[in-house]
Design a protein around this motif. Structure first.
Motif, PDB file in Angstrom:
ATOM      1  N   ILE A 144      91.469  14.644 -17.871  1.00  0.00           N
ATOM      2  CA  ILE A 144      92.710  15.436 -17.791  1.00  0.00           C
ATOM      3  C   ILE A 144      92.459  16.783 -17.110  1.00  0.00           C
ATOM      4  CG2 ILE A 144      94.565  16.513 -19.145  1.00  0.00           C
ATOM      5  CD1 ILE A 144      94.126  14.289 -21.228  1.00  0.00           C
ATOM      6  N   ASP A 145      91.341  17.437 -17.443  1.00  0.00           N
ATOM      7  CA  ASP A 145      91.071  18.759 -16.854  1.00  0.00           C
ATOM      8  C   ASP A 145      90.914  18.690 -15.335  1.00  0.00           C
ATOM      9  OD1 ASP A 145      91.197  19.876 -19.317  1.00  0.00           O
ATOM     10  OD2 ASP A 145      89.045  19.638 -19.736  1.00  0.00           O
ATOM     11  N   LYS A 146      90.212  17.642 -14.886  1.00  0.00           N
ATOM     12  CA  LYS A 146      90.018  17.470 -13.439  1.00  0.00           C
ATOM     13  C   LYS A 146      91.379  17.229 -12.758  1.00  0.00           C
ATOM     14  CE  LYS A 146      87.585  14.490 -10.177  1.00  0.00           C
ATOM     15  NZ  LYS A 146      86.841  13.254 -10.053  1.00  0.00           N
ATOM     16  N   CYS A 147      92.221  16.446 -13.433  1.00  0.00           N
ATOM     17  CA  CYS A 147      93.557  16.161 -12.878  1.00  0.00           C
ATOM     18  C   CYS A 147      94.384  17.443 -12.776  1.00  0.00           C
ATOM     19  CB  CYS A 147      94.304  15.171 -13.770  1.00  0.00           C
ATOM     20  SG  CYS A 147      94.070  13.505 -13.226  1.00  0.00           S
ATOM     21  N   LYS A 148      94.303  18.277 -13.793  1.00  0.00           N
ATOM     22  CA  LYS A 148      95.078  19.537 -13.778  1.00  0.00           C
ATOM     23  C   LYS A 148      94.613  20.427 -12.628  1.00  0.00           C
ATOM     24  CE  LYS A 148      96.829  19.991 -18.453  1.00  0.00           C
ATOM     25  NZ  LYS A 148      96.917  20.797 -19.653  1.00  0.00           N
ATOM     26  N   LEU A 149      93.295  20.425 -12.396  1.00  0.00           N
ATOM     27  CA  LEU A 149      92.739  21.226 -11.304  1.00  0.00           C
ATOM     28  C   LEU A 149      93.264  20.718  -9.953  1.00  0.00           C
ATOM     29  CD1 LEU A 149      90.668  23.585 -11.056  1.00  0.00           C
ATOM     30  CD2 LEU A 149      88.976  21.852 -10.436  1.00  0.00           C
ATOM     31  N   MET A 150      93.304  19.384  -9.804  1.00  0.00           N
ATOM     32  CA  MET A 150      93.800  18.793  -8.544  1.00  0.00           C
ATOM     33  C   MET A 150      95.301  19.053  -8.362  1.00  0.00           C
ATOM     34  SD  MET A 150      91.808  15.176  -8.211  1.00  0.00           S
ATOM     35  CE  MET A 150      92.142  14.807  -6.514  1.00  0.00           C
ATOM     36  N   ILE A 151      96.048  19.024  -9.472  1.00  0.00           N
ATOM     37  CA  ILE A 151      97.491  19.287  -9.403  1.00  0.00           C
ATOM     38  C   ILE A 151      97.726  20.707  -8.894  1.00  0.00           C
ATOM     39  CG2 ILE A 151      99.512  19.746 -10.894  1.00  0.00           C
ATOM     40  CD1 ILE A 151      98.685  17.197 -12.456  1.00  0.00           C
ATOM     41  N   GLU A 152      96.862  21.625  -9.353  1.00  0.00           N
ATOM     42  CA  GLU A 152      97.013  23.019  -8.930  1.00  0.00           C
ATOM     43  C   GLU A 152      96.532  23.206  -7.490  1.00  0.00           C
ATOM     44  OE1 GLU A 152      96.135  27.449 -10.690  1.00  0.00           O
ATOM     45  OE2 GLU A 152      94.730  25.859 -11.201  1.00  0.00           O
ATOM     46  N   GLU A 153      95.330  22.656  -7.180  1.00  0.00           N
ATOM     47  CA  GLU A 153      94.719  22.935  -5.874  1.00  0.00           C
ATOM     48  C   GLU A 153      95.314  22.125  -4.730  1.00  0.00           C
ATOM     49  OE1 GLU A 153      90.526  22.525  -6.326  1.00  0.00           O
ATOM     50  OE2 GLU A 153      90.320  24.396  -7.444  1.00  0.00           O
ATOM     51  N   SER A 154      95.488  20.805  -4.945  1.00  0.00           N
ATOM     52  CA  SER A 154      95.937  19.998  -3.798  1.00  0.00           C
ATOM     53  C   SER A 154      97.448  19.782  -3.773  1.00  0.00           C
ATOM     54  CB  SER A 154      95.189  18.668  -3.748  1.00  0.00           C
ATOM     55  OG  SER A 154      95.207  18.045  -4.984  1.00  0.00           O
ATOM     56  N   LEU A 155      98.128  19.928  -4.915  1.00  0.00           N
ATOM     57  CA  LEU A 155      99.586  19.755  -4.903  1.00  0.00           C
ATOM     58  C   LEU A 155     100.326  21.091  -4.959  1.00  0.00           C
ATOM     59  CD1 LEU A 155     100.026  16.716  -7.356  1.00  0.00           C
ATOM     60  CD2 LEU A 155      99.775  16.658  -4.890  1.00  0.00           C
ATOM     61  N   GLY A 156      99.618  22.139  -5.411  1.00  0.00           N
ATOM     62  CA  GLY A 156     100.256  23.454  -5.477  1.00  0.00           C
ATOM     63  C   GLY A 156     101.304  23.561  -6.581  1.00  0.00           C
ATOM     64  N   LEU A 157     101.145  22.751  -7.644  1.00  0.00           N
ATOM     65  CA  LEU A 157     102.104  22.785  -8.765  1.00  0.00           C
ATOM     66  C   LEU A 157     101.459  23.478  -9.961  1.00  0.00           C
ATOM     67  CD1 LEU A 157     103.421  19.108  -8.523  1.00  0.00           C
ATOM     68  CD2 LEU A 157     104.524  21.142  -7.621  1.00  0.00           C
ATOM     69  N   ASP A 158     102.281  23.856 -10.923  1.00  0.00           N
ATOM     70  CA  ASP A 158     101.788  24.568 -12.103  1.00  0.00           C
ATOM     71  C   ASP A 158     101.102  23.583 -13.057  1.00  0.00           C
ATOM     72  OD1 ASP A 158     101.347  26.015 -14.350  1.00  0.00           O
ATOM     73  OD2 ASP A 158     103.417  26.705 -14.630  1.00  0.00           O
ATOM     74  N   PRO A 159      99.768  23.699 -13.269  1.00  0.00           N
ATOM     75  CA  PRO A 159      99.075  22.709 -14.114  1.00  0.00           C
ATOM     76  C   PRO A 159      99.497  22.799 -15.577  1.00  0.00           C
ATOM     77  CG  PRO A 159      97.580  24.488 -13.490  1.00  0.00           C
ATOM     78  CD  PRO A 159      98.853  24.721 -12.740  1.00  0.00           C
ATOM     79  N   ASP A 160     100.024  23.985 -16.010  1.00  0.00           N
ATOM     80  CA  ASP A 160     100.439  24.124 -17.418  1.00  0.00           C
ATOM     81  C   ASP A 160     101.688  23.307 -17.718  1.00  0.00           C
ATOM     82  OD1 ASP A 160      98.351  25.872 -17.704  1.00  0.00           O
ATOM     83  OD2 ASP A 160      99.562  27.649 -17.236  1.00  0.00           O
ATOM     84  N   GLU A 161     102.456  22.974 -16.650  1.00  0.00           N
ATOM     85  CA  GLU A 161     103.660  22.163 -16.848  1.00  0.00           C
ATOM     86  C   GLU A 161     103.332  20.682 -16.946  1.00  0.00           C
ATOM     87  OE1 GLU A 161     106.778  22.584 -13.959  1.00  0.00           O
ATOM     88  OE2 GLU A 161     107.398  24.506 -14.734  1.00  0.00           O
ATOM     89  N   ALA A 162     102.108  20.303 -16.512  1.00  0.00           N
ATOM     90  CA  ALA A 162     101.741  18.879 -16.475  1.00  0.00           C
ATOM     91  C   ALA A 162     101.725  18.300 -17.889  1.00  0.00           C
ATOM     92  CB  ALA A 162     100.374  18.717 -15.823  1.00  0.00           C
ATOM     93  N   ILE A 163     102.369  17.150 -18.059  1.00  0.00           N
ATOM     94  CA  ILE A 163     102.469  16.529 -19.384  1.00  0.00           C
ATOM     95  C   ILE A 163     101.508  15.344 -19.439  1.00  0.00           C
ATOM     96  CG2 ILE A 163     104.053  15.474 -21.040  1.00  0.00           C
ATOM     97  CD1 ILE A 163     106.342  16.723 -19.255  1.00  0.00           C
TER      98      ILE A 163
END
Length: 601
Positions: A144-163
């Motif tokens: 999950i942590d790696k996914c949140k990092l990718m959501i922030e870095e490669s998608l430019g979305l807020d990782p705290d919103e990720a469910i």
């Protein structure tokens, strides 16, 4: 704004293929009490058997349901399901045009993939609210942590919103519904303005005719109204309107913000064109709905019935299939080797496979497809430009001033230790390297410009085998480029076989010709005479093999004696074979066509 509009939410689910869109849709509909134990089944929005078997979504589908949120309000949710495969991007683009927000699913074990990015850009273009969802957290390989990092870095979305959820077990799925209610904006639109609605899909029903699926932006629509189609300029009286709660539920009317369907005595699929704007005949809106992309066929192939007498049934079948696959284009074609059939335009290779499989299953036909090709562009010596999607229409070399082929921008995402393999594959396919971006410390995104003709020729299979299945691919067309193209003919016994002709790049012609010739040598049975097999470009033969003749042992009766007796008998046999060759014709078995065309060689 009225109460109903205030508590309506229109959303879509987008993701890379096989990241769990349909499974999450199943869970949401269970919570929304649309399905119960009796109607429950996996992939409920995938209506075709072929979708369920392959585990892919082909047609965009939709379902409406109600949800009582924690704040005590009852929300009306309209879910529009979308396909994930690159071939069906047009289905995604029109689904998104009908929404205000999207759930972007990322697989917890695989992270961000090529189509995740492509679909994200589609949603951003339409200015939609994007909620990231991390699925499959129940898997042992989930990170999950790696996914949140990718959501922030490669998608430019807020990782705290990720469910983080597991759509399979239902873990945290209610949090997704709460996020939809609070984060996705309510639909804008004025109920008092003239009706303005977008047709985002349509299908054919035997009893009702064409049923158009609508998203209403302004105004309201009820039974008895006369609607006006703005693009085709035709009018129809409405006989039924309603919403889709997995089964079609008739209602008094639809209003701004709603997603539903309309039945209006439309007989032909052309009456309800996807992307058309619907308004009222007596009170028309002054602007059409924008943001719709038309589906453009990328790959062309001939499609023929194996038994010639099935042709009439085949015509009937392909016209019926066109009713619920608006991206399909076809025109009649006649081949000397294969008889009557159609030249069909597809969105990509998966689309081509699906269409053939649906025709064979749903209409009980046996079909054969010729090698896929793309649409080439020719400028002749008179300066006239025309497009060619069929090798049989290729002009004489002397008349060609310039030949061009379509190029695509291909995005490949893979673990970084496969980069060498991918690069050697792309060089072999005449690709040009554009860019390399590291999405995380071990995942890399490569961008290439590549001829579409090379991409459809076994590229995807080779990419998967070069990367042990870990690479993902997405591509978009970027226009035509000049290229040295030639038409390669396959000659059997000095006769060209039109079904095996292809247009290839000059540098590839010899290899491609040799592969086909060697295959044919194994597949065509021996005849009473020798059969030469040739691959030729114009008058120049680039590859040749021979199938030796069946021979009777004519010298068997000579016991010893003079050698001239044996020679005389062999000469006599040779003369006979020569005469036979002049009048004999070579029967190429259907299996030979099938096995050559199946591999795309």
């Amino acid at each position: 704004m009225n109460q109903r509009q205030k508590f309506t939410r229109n959303f879509s689910i987008i993701a890379h293929v096989d990241h769990g869109k349909s499974t999450l849709a199943d869970r949401l509909l269970e919570i929304g009490l649309v399905t119960d134990q009796r109607t429950k089944k996996d992939q409920i929005l995938d209506s075709m058997d072929i979708e369920r078997e392959r585990g892919i979504t082909i047609k965009a589908n939709n379902a409406s349901f109600d949800y009582l949120a924690k704040d005590g309000n009852l929300y009306h949710l309209n879910l529009i399901d979308t396909p994930g495969h690159v071939d069906f991007t047009y289905e995604v683009s029109r689904s998104l045009a009908a929404c205000e927000g999207v759930l972007l699913i990322v697989d917890a074990s695989q992270g961000v993939e090529a189509q995740t990015l492509a679909n994200l850009y589609l949603a951003m273009e339409l200015d939609l609210r994007i909620i990231p969802v991390i699925n499959k957290i129940d898997l042992p390989s989930a990170d999950i942590d790696k996914c949140k990092l990718m959501i922030e870095e490669s998608l430019g979305l807020d990782p705290d919103e990720a469910i983080p959820i597991s759509a399979k077990t239902g873990l945290n799925v209610k949090d997704v519904l709460e996020a939809i209610c609070y984060l996705i904006p309510e639909p804008k639109g004025d109920i008092d303005k003239p009706l303005k609605a977008l047709i985002y899909d349509s299908f054919f029903d035997t009893y009702m005719g064409v049923v158009a699926k609508l998203r209403v932006f302004d105004g309201k629509l009820k039974k008895g109204d006369v609607i006006h189609m703005m693009n085709i300029g035709r009018q129809f009286p409405v006989t039924e309107v309603g919403v889709n709660r997995l089964t079609m539920v008739s209602m008094d009317g639809l209003q701004a913000g709603d997603v539903g369907y309309v039945v209006a005595g439309m007989k032909k699929m052309g009456d309800a064109k996807t992307g058309d704007t619907v308004t009222l005949a007596n009170n028309q809106t002054d602007s059409i709905v924008h943001g719709f992309k038309d589906a453009k066929p990328m790959v062309f192939a001939g499609l023929f019935p194996i038994n010639g007498e099935d042709f009439d049934a085949f015509v009937d079948a392909i016209e019926k299939l066109k009713l619920n696959d608006s991206a399909l284009t076809f025109e009649r074609e006649n081949s000397v080797a294969l008889g009557f059939g159609f030249r069909v335009g597809y969105l990509g290779l998966l689309h081509m496979e699906i269409v053939q499989e649906r025709l064979e299953r749903e209409f009980n036909l046996d079909l054969i497809t010729t090698a896929p090709s793309v649409k080439f562009r020719i400028t002749n010596t008179k300066g006239e430009v025309y497009e060619i999607d069929n090798p049989s229409k290729w002009p004489e070399t002397i008349t060609i001033d310039k030949s061009e082929e379509p190029y695509v921008k291909a995005t490949i995402i893979a673990p970084d230790h496969y980069v060498g393999n991918i690069m050697s594959l792309v060089i072999e396919k005449r690709g040009i390297h554009m860019d390399t971006v590291y999405l995380s410390k071990d995942k890399v995104q490569l961008t290439y410009e590549l001829p579409l003709a090379e991409l459809i020729f076994e590229f995807y299979d080779k990419l998967k085998s070069h990367t042990k299945g870990y690479a993902s691919l997405d591509y978009e067309e970027i226009g035509y480029r000049e290229s040295k193209l030639v038409k390669m003919d396959i000659l059997v016994n000095a006769e060209p076989v039109d079904a095996l002709s292809s247009i290839v790049h000059k540098s590839k012609a010899e290899d491609r010709g040799r592969i086909i010739i060697e295959k044919l040598k194994d597949l065509i049975p021996r005849h009473q005479f020798m059969i030469p097999l040739q691959a030729a470009i114009g008058a120049k033969v680039v590859a040749r093999e021979s199938i030796s003749a069946l021979r009777k042992n004519v010298t068997a009766k000579c016991y010893g004696g003079d050698i001239s007796r044996k020679k005389k008998l062999l000469e006599k046999q040779k003369e006979g074979k020569k005469r036979m060759k002049q009048i004999g014709s070579v029967e190429i078995p259907q299996e030979a066509f099938l096995s050559i065309l199946k591999t795309g060689d």
